[in-house]
Design a protein around this motif. Structure first.
Motif, PDB file in Angstrom:
ATOM      1  N   GLY A   1       0.821  -1.208   0.000  1.00 58.39           N
ATOM      2  CA  GLY A   1       0.000   0.000   0.000  1.00 58.39           C
ATOM      3  C   GLY A   1       0.852   1.253   0.000  1.00 58.39           C
ATOM      4  O   GLY A   1       1.994   1.256  -0.488  1.00 58.39           O
ATOM      5  N   SER A   2       0.303   2.331   0.566  1.00 57.32           N
ATOM      6  CA  SER A   2       1.029   3.604   0.555  1.00 57.32           C
ATOM      7  C   SER A   2       1.946   3.712   1.767  1.00 57.32           C
ATOM      8  O   SER A   2       2.755   4.627   1.871  1.00 57.32           O
TER       9      SER A   2
ATOM     10  N   ASN B   1      -4.143  -4.141   3.459  1.00 59.95           N
ATOM     11  CA  ASN B   1      -4.095  -4.068   1.996  1.00 59.95           C
ATOM     12  C   ASN B   1      -4.543  -5.365   1.324  1.00 59.95           C
ATOM     13  O   ASN B   1      -4.406  -5.502   0.099  1.00 59.95           O
TER      14      ASN B   1
ATOM     15  N   GLU C   1      -9.499  13.531  -3.980  1.00 56.86           N
ATOM     16  CA  GLU C   1      -9.690  13.024  -2.618  1.00 56.86           C
ATOM     17  C   GLU C   1      -9.603  11.490  -2.553  1.00 56.86           C
ATOM     18  O   GLU C   1      -9.278  10.926  -1.507  1.00 56.86           O
ATOM     19  N   LEU C   2      -9.861  10.835  -3.677  1.00 54.12           N
ATOM     20  CA  LEU C   2      -9.724   9.372  -3.658  1.00 54.12           C
ATOM     21  C   LEU C   2      -8.270   8.974  -3.439  1.00 54.12           C
ATOM     22  O   LEU C   2      -7.975   7.928  -2.865  1.00 54.12           O
ATOM     23  N   TYR C   3      -7.375   9.844  -3.891  1.00 46.49           N
ATOM     24  CA  TYR C   3      -5.950   9.603  -3.651  1.00 46.49           C
ATOM     25  C   TYR C   3      -5.554  10.065  -2.247  1.00 46.49           C
ATOM     26  O   TYR C   3      -4.986   9.305  -1.461  1.00 46.49           O
ATOM     27  N   THR C   4      -5.898  11.291  -1.905  1.00 47.83           N
ATOM     28  CA  THR C   4      -5.431  11.823  -0.628  1.00 47.83           C
ATOM     29  C   THR C   4      -6.081  11.107   0.558  1.00 47.83           C
ATOM     30  O   THR C   4      -5.421  10.819   1.554  1.00 47.83           O
ATOM     31  N   GLU C   5      -7.349  10.792   0.452  1.00 48.60           N
ATOM     32  CA  GLU C   5      -8.040  10.185   1.605  1.00 48.60           C
ATOM     33  C   GLU C   5      -7.988   8.667   1.595  1.00 48.60           C
ATOM     34  O   GLU C   5      -7.945   8.029   2.640  1.00 48.60           O
ATOM     35  N   HIS C   6      -8.036   8.072   0.404  1.00 52.46           N
ATOM     36  CA  HIS C   6      -8.141   6.605   0.350  1.00 52.46           C
ATOM     37  C   HIS C   6      -6.938   5.924  -0.314  1.00 52.46           C
ATOM     38  O   HIS C   6      -6.951   4.715  -0.510  1.00 52.46           O
ATOM     39  N   LYS C   7      -5.936   6.726  -0.686  1.00 48.93           N
ATOM     40  CA  LYS C   7      -4.683   6.183  -1.249  1.00 48.93           C
ATOM     41  C   LYS C   7      -4.921   5.369  -2.523  1.00 48.93           C
ATOM     42  O   LYS C   7      -4.223   4.383  -2.777  1.00 48.93           O
ATOM     43  N   ILE C   8      -5.934   5.766  -3.263  1.00 50.80           N
ATOM     44  CA  ILE C   8      -6.187   5.071  -4.529  1.00 50.80           C
ATOM     45  C   ILE C   8      -5.279   5.664  -5.602  1.00 50.80           C
ATOM     46  O   ILE C   8      -5.412   6.845  -5.973  1.00 50.80           O
ATOM     47  N   ARG C   9      -4.329   4.880  -6.020  1.00 53.04           N
ATOM     48  CA  ARG C   9      -3.320   5.291  -6.987  1.00 53.04           C
ATOM     49  C   ARG C   9      -2.746   4.029  -7.622  1.00 53.04           C
ATOM     50  O   ARG C   9      -3.112   2.914  -7.238  1.00 53.04           O
TER      51      ARG C   9
END
Ligand code: ADP
Length: 352
Positions: free
Chosen positions: A48-49, A68, A119-127
Motif C-alpha cells: 500500500g502507501s 491491503n 480526494e480518492l488519492y489523498t483520503e483513500h490512497k487510490i493510486r
C-alpha cells in the motif's frame, strides 16, 4: 513433500496439512542445508502507501499487509499465512518483508495517479502502485550487467511474463512506469487475469446481469486471461501445443497476449529518454520463443529483429542476447526473486 538430500530423493506425506504445518516440515530441512538461519525474507505483494522499502515484519507492518489484503486478494492473504506460520516456528529470528510495490515508489506522480478526483488519492490512497517490483529490480540490474552498462545510466523495457505479467520502464535503476496499478489486475493479459478492460464492464455486469462484486472479482482475477479466452488452460505451454494442433481459441489467446504486450511496451517507451534494450523474464519470457517473436513482430517501428538461433537457445534458465546485430538489444534475463529477497533481507538485518 519431495526433496533431494545428498543427491537422494526423499518423500514425506503431509496429509491435508496447512501452511504452518507444511512450513514446520520444510524449514528444518532448509536450515540443515543452509547451516544457521540468519533470518527469513518474505515476499509480500502489496504494501500500500505505507511501506516504501524492505523492513522488519513488526506487528504494525503485518497490520499494513492485512489492511491491503483487498487490494491483492490472490496474494496478501496467503502471504500472511506463510508469515504467521514462519514467525510461530522461528520467533527468535528476524523476519523481513520485501514488497513488490517498493521498487515502483519512484514513479512520477503523473504516472501513478489515476484521472479521478483527488480526494480518492489523498483520503483513500487510490493510486497506481505496480508489481512485482522485486523481479523488475533484479532483472533490470542484471540486464545492465549483461549489456556492460552502468545501472545508473541505462534505460530498459522489462517484460516479466509468468502467471502474473507486467512490464516496466526502468531508467537509471528506477521504475518510471509500469503496467500494474492499484492491484495486480491492471495491464497485461495474464494466466487467469484479464488485465485492462473497460472500467465500465464491472458496472455493466452488475447493472445488466446482477453480478455481485465477488462474482466480478472472481471472473476477472481467476477465470479470465489466457484461461478465459482459450477455455482450455492458463498455462502457456499447453496453449502453444494446442494451437500447433489447430486449436483456434488457444491461438487467439496467444495472439491477444502478444499484441496487448507489444502495445503496452510501446506505451511504456514514453517513460524512457532512450532505449538500451528490452528484457524478457518470468516463465513465459524465459522460455516461450514463440511469444518473444510474436511480440516483437508487432513492434515494427522499433526495428527489433531476433537472431532466431539465439532466441531458440535462450530457454530453461539460459539468459543472453537474442537480438540480431545492428538492431535494438533484446536480452533474456532469468529472474531470481529469491536472491533479491535474500539480498534485501540481509541489508535490513545488517542495518539493525
Ligand atoms: P509465476 O508467476 O507463478 O512465478 P512462472 O514465472 O513460473 O510463474 O511462469 C509460469 C508460466 O510460464 C506458465 O504460463 C508456463 O506455461 C510458462 N512456461 C514455463 N515454461 C514454458 C515453456 N517452455 N514454454 C512456454 N511457456 C512456458
Amino acid at each position: 513433500m519431495t526433496w533431494k538430500e545428498n543427491g537422494e530423493k526423499k518423500h514425506l506425506q503431509l496429509g491435508d496439512a496447512d501452511h504452518a504445518e507444511a512450513l514446520a516440515q520444510i524449514l528444518p530441512h532448509i536450515q540443515k542445508a543452509a547451516g544457521t538461519l540468519t533470518g527469513i525474507g518474505h515476499r509480500v505483494v502489496h504494501g500500500g502507501s505505507q511501506v516504501h522499502e524492505a523492513c522488519l515484519l513488526t506487528p504494525d507492518v503485518i497490520s499494513v499487509i492485512e489492511a491491503n489484503a483487498s487490494l491483492a486478494p490472490l496474494h496478501n492473504p496467503p502471504g500472511l499465512m506463510g508469515i504467521n506460520a514462519a514467525i510461530s516456528i522461528y520467533p527468535e529470528l528476524p523476519h523481513v518483508g520485501v514488497f513488490d510495490t517498493a521498487f515502483h515508489q519512484t514513479m512520477p506522480e503523473y504516472a501513478y495517479r489515476y484521472a479521478i478526483p483527488e480526494e480518492l488519492y489523498t483520503e483513500h490512497k487510490i493510486r497506481r502502485y505496480g508489481f512485482p517490483g522485486t523481479s523488475h529490480l533484479y532483472v533490470s540490474r542484471k540486464g545492465a550487467e549483461m549489456a556492460g552498462l552502468p545501472v545508473e545510466d541505462s534505460c530498459w523495457l522489462v517484460a516479466h511474463l509468468g502467471n502474473g505479467c507486467s512490464a516496466t520502464a526502468v531508467v537509471n535503476g528506477e521504475s518510471r512506469d509500469t503496467t500494474m496499478g492499484l492491484t495486480p489486475l491492471e495491464g497485461l493479459v495474464m494466466g487467469t487475469r484479464s488485465g485492462d478492460v473497460d472500467p465500465s464492464l464491472q458496472v455493466h455486469l452488475h447493472r445488466t446481469f446482477g453480478w455481485s462484486a465477488q462474482e466480478i472479482e472472481t471472473l476477472l482475477t481467476k477465470k479470465s486471461g489466457l484461461l478465459g479466452v482459450s477455455g482450455l488452460s492458463n498455462d502457456m505451454r499447453t496453449l502453444i501445443e494446442a494451437s500447433e494442433k489447430g486449436d483456434e481459441k488457444a491461438a487467439l489467446a496467444i495472439e491477444i497476449f502478444c499484441y496487448r504486450l507489444a502495445k503496452s511496451l510501446a506505451a511504456l517507451s514514453c517513460a524512457l529518454p532512450r532505449l538500451d534494450g528490452l528484457l524478457f523474464t518470468g516463465g513465459i519470457g524465459e522460455n516461450a520463443t514463440l511469444i518473444r517473436k510474436k511480440t516483437l513482430d508487432h513492434m515494427r517501428i522499433f526495428n527489433f529483429k531476433l537472431d532466431d538461433q539465439a532466441n531458440q537457445s535462450c530457454v530453461r534458465g539460459q539468459g543472453g542476447k537474442i537480438s540480431a546485430d545492428g538492431h535494438p538489444l533484446v536480452l533474456v534475463v532469468p529472474t531470481n526473486e529469491e536472491r533479491q529477497i535474500a539480498i534485501e533481507t540481509l541489508e535490513v538485518i545488517d542495518a539493525q
